[in-house]
Design an enzyme around this catalytic site. Structure first.
Site, PDB file in Angstrom:
ATOM      1  N   ASP A  38       0.814  -1.205   0.000  1.00  0.00           N
ATOM      2  CA  ASP A  38       0.000   0.000   0.000  1.00  0.00           C
ATOM      3  C   ASP A  38       0.857   1.269   0.000  1.00  0.00           C
ATOM      4  O   ASP A  38       2.091   1.210  -0.058  1.00  0.00           O
ATOM      5  CB  ASP A  38      -0.945  -0.019   1.199  1.00  0.00           C
ATOM      6  CG  ASP A  38      -2.357   0.444   0.836  1.00  0.00           C
ATOM      7  OD1 ASP A  38      -2.474   1.284  -0.065  1.00  0.00           O
ATOM      8  OD2 ASP A  38      -3.322  -0.035   1.459  1.00  0.00           O
ATOM      9  N   ASP A  72     -10.045   3.382  -4.101  1.00  0.00           N
ATOM     10  CA  ASP A  72     -10.650   2.169  -3.553  1.00  0.00           C
ATOM     11  C   ASP A  72     -12.070   1.985  -4.088  1.00  0.00           C
ATOM     12  O   ASP A  72     -12.794   2.947  -4.339  1.00  0.00           O
ATOM     13  CB  ASP A  72     -10.704   2.235  -2.028  1.00  0.00           C
ATOM     14  CG  ASP A  72      -9.328   2.127  -1.396  1.00  0.00           C
ATOM     15  OD1 ASP A  72      -8.364   1.791  -2.106  1.00  0.00           O
ATOM     16  OD2 ASP A  72      -9.220   2.387  -0.183  1.00  0.00           O
TER      17      ASP A  72
END
Length: 468
Positions: free
Chosen positions: A177, A260
């Site tokens: 991430d 996302d």
């Protein structure tokens, strides 16, 4: 209408990460904990999921990764005072990550882990910036049982032989991430090129994103993974930032392309996006990935939220068509039969995992370019079984949509006197049944927010089509 892709071309795979066992050649398939469990995870969760992937027949269809997302370690920046390693949460994982890996491997599956290219993960757990070698070595050690891979190697190297079926169980996956990046590692201002647009005007002319701070951070973990004696599939969760399409293929096996995902048909929710805005973005980047490197449009929300059955069908069909990784994000325990049937559609999975054609479907007849509510609704792509067309109905009522054969990219018969109008055999990828033989066009009814998926071959069922 065939849109201009603003200079985007198919990425060169000359420097792609090519693994001797084939890891990363095709999009990854598996399950991830975040959408359903967030931080409420434990070893029992992942072992139960592994059992269900076998029992429900998902493993047999290619779903192989059981992925641990964020929150698996002791929170904060605490590391082992002697080894410098991240410490697995002793309550959630009393036997450590290695015990989970061993049990997942024993079920014939592979284990995934989560890391971050900053000082902390998005949830506030230890990140790997500055600890790349330490963390890569730990993850490799936790996943080893009896056989080891050679390290991944560049496509300019020669292949290695002698790998056994048992070796395939030794592959891990790393989702890496992009949270909590220190100021000294922040790049020049960058605006995600929404709707195929250009980066922010503050970027200096000719700026090389392949040498940016972002690429450097992700390349450091790439190099650390390459130094291990096992193959670890590398997924860059960089949200499409730093023009990752220009360097991601040199760095990892897949790269997140946008914000996302959220289980809604359209719109946004706390910064996350519904299906249609993501699909709209994907239409501009259909030709940016192929074998050994894949656009990642985020985990599957099939079975989550208030998505209708038709919206779930569209979600899965189009993610499969885009050749995005197919990573399930819903609870498998008690999964509804109709949702499981979508996730187990063998023909859509076969298109996503086709061993001959690496490029996904492309938009055609694109009349509303850049529309986040009504993105491209006609898509086509080739596979080793024929030419496939995906018809998305973004309207609020059932529509009739026509497939005009002469308009479908790639739909031509090699060495045939028959023109582009056919006749062609049209096959329904959802039901597995032939619809019939048609010339010139076929008209199909498409329910609200549903996607019809058909395979087209010559009338006698041959697949001698020109590549898309």
């Amino acid at each position: 209408m065939i849109p201009v892709l603003l200079g985007l071309g198919l990425l060169s795979l000359g420097n792609a990460l090519v693994s001797p066992d084939g890891t990363g050649r095709l999009p990854a398939m598996g399950w991830n904990s975040w959408n359903e469990y967030a931080c409420n995870i434990s070893d029992d969760v992942f072992l139960r999921v592994a059992d269900l992937m076998v029992e429900l027949g998902l493993k047999d269809l290619g779903y192989q990764y059981v992925n641990i997302d964020d929150c698996w370690s002791v929170k904060g920046t605490t590391r082992d005072s002697v080894t410098g390693r991240i410490i697995p949460d002793p309550v959630k994982f009393p036997g450590g990550i290695k015990q989970v890996a061993d049990e997942v491997h024993a079920r014939g599956l592979k284990l995934g882990i989560y890391g971050d290219a900053g000082t902390q993960t998005c949830g506030g757990y230890p990140g790997s910036l500055g600890y790349e070698e330490v963390d890569a070595a730990a993850w490799s050690e936790w996943g080893v049982d009896c056989e080891c891979f050679p390290s991944p190697f560049r496509s300019t190297d020669k292949g290695r032989k002698g790998l056994t079926k048992e070796d395939l169980l030794e592959t891990q996956d790393l989702k890496y991430d992009n949270c909590n990046v220190p100021q000294e590692w922040v790049d020049v201002p960058y605006m995600h090129p929404d709707n195929g647009g250009s980066p922010d005007g503050n970027v200096p002319p000719g700026y090389d994103w392949s040498t940016s701070n972002s690429s450097t951070r992700y390349n450091r973990m790439r190099d650390a993974l390459l130094a291990q004696d096992r193959t670890i599939q590398y997924s860059l969760c960089i949200w499409g930032h730093a023009d990752v399409v220009s360097w991601g293929n040199d760095t990892g096996h897949s790269w997140r392309m946008y914000s996302d995902i959220y289980p809604a048909w359209t719109g946004t929710h706390q910064g996350s996006l519904g299906l249609m805005p993501i699909l709209n973005q994907a239409a501009f980047y259909w030709n940016v990935s192929g074998f050994w490197g894949h656009n990642d449009w985020d985990m599957l929300e099939v079975g989550n939220g208030n998505l209708t059955l038709e919206e779930n069908r569209s979600h899965f069909a189009l993610w499969a068509a885009l050749k995005s990784p197919l990573v399930i994000g819903t609870k498998l325990d008690g999964i509804r039969p109709e949702i499981l049937a979508i996730l187990k559609n063998e023909e859509l999975i076969a298109f996503n995992q086709d061993p001959v054609y690496g490029t996904g479907a492309r938009p055609y007849r694109w009349d509303r370019v850049g529309n986040e509510t009504h993105p491209a609704d006609y898509w086509a792509g080739s596979s080793s079984k024929g030419v496939h067309v995906f018809l998305l109905n973004t309207e609020e009522e059932e529509e009739e949509m026509e497939v005009t054969f002469s308009e479908v990219p790639g739909l031509q018969q090699v060495g045939s006197a028959i023109d582009a109008g056919g006749p062609y055999l049209v096959h329904d990828m959802w039901t597995g049944e032939d619809i019939g033989i048609f010339s010139d066009l076929v008209a199909l009814r498409v329910k609200r927010h549903d996607t019809v998926a058909v395979r087209i071959t010559t009338a006698d069922g041959k697949k001698d089509m020109v590549n898309l």
